[in-house]
Design an enzyme around this catalytic site. Sequence first.
Site, PDB file in Angstrom:
ATOM      1  N   LYS A  39      70.805 -19.427 -17.299  1.00  0.00           N
ATOM      2  CA  LYS A  39      70.584 -19.486 -15.846  1.00  0.00           C
ATOM      3  C   LYS A  39      71.253 -18.280 -15.175  1.00  0.00           C
ATOM      4  CE  LYS A  39      74.622 -22.436 -15.336  1.00  0.00           C
ATOM      5  NZ  LYS A  39      75.138 -23.802 -15.439  1.00  0.00           N
ATOM      6  N   TYR A 255      90.855   1.616   4.532  1.00  0.00           N
ATOM      7  CA  TYR A 255      90.948   0.729   5.696  1.00  0.00           C
ATOM      8  C   TYR A 255      92.254  -0.062   5.713  1.00  0.00           C
ATOM      9  CZ  TYR A 255      85.874   1.231   6.379  1.00  0.00           C
ATOM     10  OH  TYR A 255      84.603   1.709   6.605  1.00  0.00           O
TER      11      TYR A 255
HETATM   12  C1  LIG Z   1      75.913 -23.878 -16.694  1.00  0.00           C
HETATM   13  C2  LIG Z   1      75.725 -25.092 -17.487  1.00  0.00           C
HETATM   14  C3  LIG Z   1      76.020 -25.098 -18.868  1.00  0.00           C
HETATM   15  C4  LIG Z   1      76.683 -23.950 -19.574  1.00  0.00           C
HETATM   16  O1  LIG Z   1      78.055 -23.924 -19.258  1.00  0.00           O
HETATM   17  P1  LIG Z   1      79.060 -22.871 -19.917  1.00  0.00           P
HETATM   18  O2  LIG Z   1      80.378 -23.290 -19.428  1.00  0.00           O
HETATM   19  O3  LIG Z   1      78.650 -21.539 -19.433  1.00  0.00           O
HETATM   20  O4  LIG Z   1      78.907 -22.989 -21.406  1.00  0.00           O
HETATM   21  C5  LIG Z   1      75.684 -26.239 -19.577  1.00  0.00           C
HETATM   22  N1  LIG Z   1      75.118 -27.313 -18.978  1.00  0.00           N
HETATM   23  C6  LIG Z   1      74.861 -27.341 -17.656  1.00  0.00           C
HETATM   24  C7  LIG Z   1      74.251 -28.557 -17.055  1.00  0.00           C
HETATM   25  C8  LIG Z   1      75.177 -26.246 -16.864  1.00  0.00           C
HETATM   26  O5  LIG Z   1      74.937 -26.285 -15.555  1.00  0.00           O
END
Ligand SMILES: *Cc1c(COP(=O)(O)O)cnc(C)c1O
Length: 370
Positions: A39, A255
């Site tokens: 994702k 800044y």
């Molecule tokens: C993002 C996610 C993962 C992966 O998590 P990591 O900590 O990056 O291994 C797994 N399951 C779900 C439902 C997630 O949202």
Amino acid sequence: MSRFLQAEINLNALIHNFLTIKALLNFNSLNHKIIAIIKADAYGHGAVEVARVLEINNVEYLGVAFFEEAAILREAGVKSRILVLFDREVEGLFRYNLTPVVFDFKQAEALSNEASKRGKTLPVHIKVETGMGRLGIYENSCETIKKIAGLPNLKIEGVMSHLSQAEDSEWTNEQIKRFIEIKNCLNKEGFNCVFHIASSAGLFYPQALFEAVRPGLMLYGYSCQESENHLKPCMTVKTKLIDIRKIQKGTPISYGRTFITKKDSLIGVIPVGYADGYFRKLSNKAWIIVRGKKVPVVGTICMDLTMLDLTDIPDAKIDDEVILLGSSGKEKITAWDIATWAETIPYEILTSFGSRARRKYINDIKENKQ
Ligand SMILES: *Cc1c(COP(=O)(O)O)cnc(C)c1O
């Protein structure tokens, strides 16, 4: 001057991490399926390229957050099975042959209706609440799943949940216990499906592995705790010095004049700022590698520019390569380092920073074969 911020993505490291996770899992010779989480554009590494590499290496499943991400993968020719974690999309799932995660009964009904209309059977995974407080069936889970199983044209292929604090073993065991209770109830009813609850941090709980696991972060080379491991970070982020200035002692930099030179200094300027996801919070905190040496960021990080103290590198030149994330010689800056300086987690560094840089892929294995 055009912006130069490059993210080098090492696909060999990705394969190495994938195989390392496989080896870790198969240690007890149970064949856990891997649902590789890609994702947020594969945590800033580029979902299409990452998916292609994992597909060649026989990943069982890819996991994305939203339908749109899965559609992009299919349009790019990715054939692997894809689990869509957080989306109520209905029609597109059939068009692209995707597997949804169902997180409430209404969603299941809508999917069942569409599947019936098309005369197809749709495989689904059901999400249950065990303590994450986000999505998932949270009342009478076992009963509700039985009801969903009774809907026409749906096939429950998996049941999943998500750990909310894997660094706390007591709480994690409580979540696993709740998950097992639901699993036992379903098994009693004759359900035969894939159960999964472990993301990267969960892999270290043998009792959390079940039939499948969902690693994300580890694929990209980071463990969930800042510790020694055999993973290789996939991403290097670099830029170039666009200016070097000889500055007298007592001169304010950037800044808010948050940094004043304590001696005559050499100040470098790089074309990277918070608009690139290099958080302003890193001002006067982060370190960057120039000519194999770590140098500090000085003054407030601007929208497009950041200043470095190069006083200890008198031979630095304009156009010298500068490494913001990655290693050079003996020096190394990890996403954990940057996350610590910015008071966040490596996930946020990879997704915010890596995703905005121009990407270049490194894949020696492929090149050798050609
Ligand atoms: C993002 C996610 C993962 C992966 O998590 P990591 O900590 O990056 O291994 C797994 N399951 C779900 C439902 C997630 O949202």
